[in-house]
Enzyme design. Structure first.
Site, PDB file in Angstrom:
ATOM      1  N   GLY A  35       0.823  -1.207   0.000  1.00 18.83           N
ATOM      2  CA  GLY A  35       0.000   0.000   0.000  1.00 18.83           C
ATOM      3  C   GLY A  35       0.853   1.250   0.000  1.00 18.83           C
ATOM      4  O   GLY A  35       0.501   2.261  -0.622  1.00 18.83           O
TER       5      GLY A  35
ATOM      6  N   GLN B  19      -7.532   1.457   4.312  1.00 24.85           N
ATOM      7  CA  GLN B  19      -8.311   1.039   5.481  1.00 24.85           C
ATOM      8  C   GLN B  19      -9.786   0.806   5.172  1.00 24.85           C
ATOM      9  O   GLN B  19     -10.451   0.027   5.849  1.00 24.85           O
ATOM     10  CB  GLN B  19      -8.187   2.072   6.603  1.00 24.85           C
ATOM     11  CG  GLN B  19      -6.859   2.070   7.321  1.00 24.85           C
ATOM     12  CD  GLN B  19      -6.613   0.804   8.122  1.00 24.85           C
ATOM     13  OE1 GLN B  19      -7.528   0.061   8.449  1.00 24.85           O
ATOM     14  NE2 GLN B  19      -5.343   0.559   8.435  1.00 24.85           N
TER      15      GLN B  19
ATOM     16  N   HIS C 231      -2.882  -6.870   2.572  1.00 21.24           N
ATOM     17  CA  HIS C 231      -2.822  -7.404   3.935  1.00 21.24           C
ATOM     18  C   HIS C 231      -3.814  -6.742   4.886  1.00 21.24           C
ATOM     19  O   HIS C 231      -3.903  -7.126   6.056  1.00 21.24           O
ATOM     20  CB  HIS C 231      -1.399  -7.312   4.489  1.00 21.24           C
ATOM     21  CG  HIS C 231      -0.963  -5.938   4.893  1.00 21.24           C
ATOM     22  ND1 HIS C 231      -0.849  -5.557   6.201  1.00 21.24           N
ATOM     23  CD2 HIS C 231      -0.606  -4.865   4.159  1.00 21.24           C
ATOM     24  CE1 HIS C 231      -0.434  -4.302   6.269  1.00 21.24           C
ATOM     25  NE2 HIS C 231      -0.284  -3.857   5.045  1.00 21.24           N
TER      26      HIS C 231
ATOM     27  N   THR D 184       8.664  -8.003 -12.055  1.00 19.14           N
ATOM     28  CA  THR D 184       7.811  -9.101 -12.495  1.00 19.14           C
ATOM     29  C   THR D 184       6.581  -9.201 -11.596  1.00 19.14           C
ATOM     30  O   THR D 184       6.683  -9.182 -10.376  1.00 19.14           O
ATOM     31  CB  THR D 184       8.590 -10.427 -12.442  1.00 19.14           C
ATOM     32  OG1 THR D 184       9.749 -10.313 -13.266  1.00 19.14           O
ATOM     33  CG2 THR D 184       7.734 -11.583 -12.911  1.00 19.14           C
TER      34      THR D 184
ATOM     35  N   CYS E 130       3.204   1.849  11.211  1.00 20.09           N
ATOM     36  CA  CYS E 130       4.276   2.396  10.374  1.00 20.09           C
ATOM     37  C   CYS E 130       5.060   3.492  11.086  1.00 20.09           C
ATOM     38  O   CYS E 130       6.059   3.976  10.572  1.00 20.09           O
ATOM     39  CB  CYS E 130       3.689   2.937   9.074  1.00 20.09           C
ATOM     40  SG  CYS E 130       2.940   1.661   8.047  1.00 20.09           S
TER      41      CYS E 130
END
Length: 375
Positions: free
Chosen positions: A69, A177, A199, A235, A324
């Site tokens: 994200g 979120q 996730h 990739t 974070c």
């Protein structure tokens, strides 16, 4: 352990795990390869793009994959800014964005863009007046997070985006979120670019999404990159992409039922805190719309970090804010933007719930909070 930190990351669903396992075994080729295995892997990616495009109300050609994200936010903003007209070099971001958006802001400043922030109103919302105070004739790009991961505040993007669009301003929305909980389609929100992360929706870590609305101009961040039409190098990880979509396919039909479950959990948590008369100030007492799965509060007389560590010692996982920002000493930009002092912000803690959270776990968490009551 009781897990009440879903806003930081969700457990991987069985459906996503099975999809990842099967795709890793049978669709491991490079999707850009021209042999049959490459073509079959490309079909997995193409299906994922079509599925997400349908959810987000855009075309599959406008859906791109990254590895997080955070990278989705950064690449979306840099690519949109690069395509702005020369006379539109002013960029606005709310003061309550994810740290990756602030990282992108610094990169844009180094490239010569004029980047400023939008302060919220007293309820924590970016409203029409906040926007009007910040806009300039040179404004070309605005970034507003749909739901804040620390506080759960929902921004009224459906009201704001039409105002910006009428002025020819491009809008980016971090919907990491809110995706799977609220309607974050381009039609509903009005945003030109929307970012997601796997996730947060019971898929494995390692996949992010950027979705553009039709005909929104953007330019490749790196010259010479040919993957995904030049948007993001590397990739494509077809097994992770497929696992993300498998999780979404399970969540989407159940989202209203899950939201009702989260609403009930929040209501029960609030009721128990109040009935036990705990010295906890509920964050949403004085705020606007809050996502049900995120609960922020201030434990009077205690540090939020102490509440988190003691909860962990008693087998409950919560947080003091965005994961974070763990390890940083300064006050959270979100709480600072909302007018809290450093002393008050230090009392903040956050619990967040998911589809598998049980009411008994909420009661056990409140039991822990009661044990922490200062004497």
């Amino acid at each position: 352990m009781i897990y009440l930190d879903y806003a930081a990351s969700t457990p991987v669903s069985e459906e996503a795990l099975e999809a990842f396992s099967q795709l890793s075994r049978h669709y491991f080729a490079n999707a850009s390869s021209l042999h049959d295995l490459g073509t079959q892997t490309d079909a997995v990616v193409s299906y994922a793009k079509r599925y997400l495009a349908q959810l987000l109300d855009t075309t599959s050609d406008e859906v791109f994959f990254t590895d997080s994200g955070s990278h989705s936010n950064i690449y979306a903003l840099l690519s949109l800014a690069k395509a702005l007209p020369k006379n539109k070099n002013h960029i606005l971001m709310s003061q309550m964005e994810h740290s990756s958006v602030f990282s992108a802001a610094q990169m844009l400043r180094e490239q010569g863009f004029w980047v400023e922030s939008i302060a919220p109103n007293a309820s924590g919302e970016i409203d029409e007046q906040c926007l009007s105070n910040a806009l300039r004739e040179e404004t070309g790009l605005v970034s507003i997070q749909h739901v804040n991961s620390e506080t759960g505040i929902i921004q009224p993007l459906a009201r704001l985006c039409p105002i910006l669009k009428r002025s020819g301003i491009t809008v980016h929305c971090d919907a990491v979120q809110s995706f799977s909980k609220l309607d974050v389609s381009h039609t509903k929100l009005g945003a030109d670019a929307i970012t997601l992360a796997g996730h947060k929706v019971y898929a494995p870590k390692g996949v992010g999404v950027v979705s553009f609305s039709k005909n929104v101009p953007w330019q490749s961040v790196y010259s010479g990159n040919h993957q995904q039409h030049g948007f993001y190098p590397g990739t494509l990880n077809a097994p992770l992409i497929g696992a993300f979509v498998a999780s979404c396919e399970q969540l989407w039909p159940k989202r209203e039922k899950i939201n009702a479950h989260l609403q009930n959990l929040r209501a029960q948590l609030v009721t128990q805190i109040r009935s036990r008369e705990l010295p906890i100030e509920l964050f949403d007492d004085k705020r606007g719309a809050i996502l049900p799965g995120i609960f922020g509060a201030f434990y009077q007389g205690l540090q939020g970090q102490y509440v988190m560590l003691e909860s962990n010692r008693h087998g409950v996982c919560i947080a003091t804010g965005s994961a974070c920002r763990v390890g940083l000493d300064e006050i959270s930009p979100t709480l600072k933007a909302l007018g809290y002092s450093a002393e008050k912000a230090a009392q903040f803690f956050r619990a967040s719930f998911g589809k598998d959270t049980q009411l008994s776990e909420i009661t056990a968490f409140v039991d822990v909070l009661e044990q922490l009551r200062p004497t």
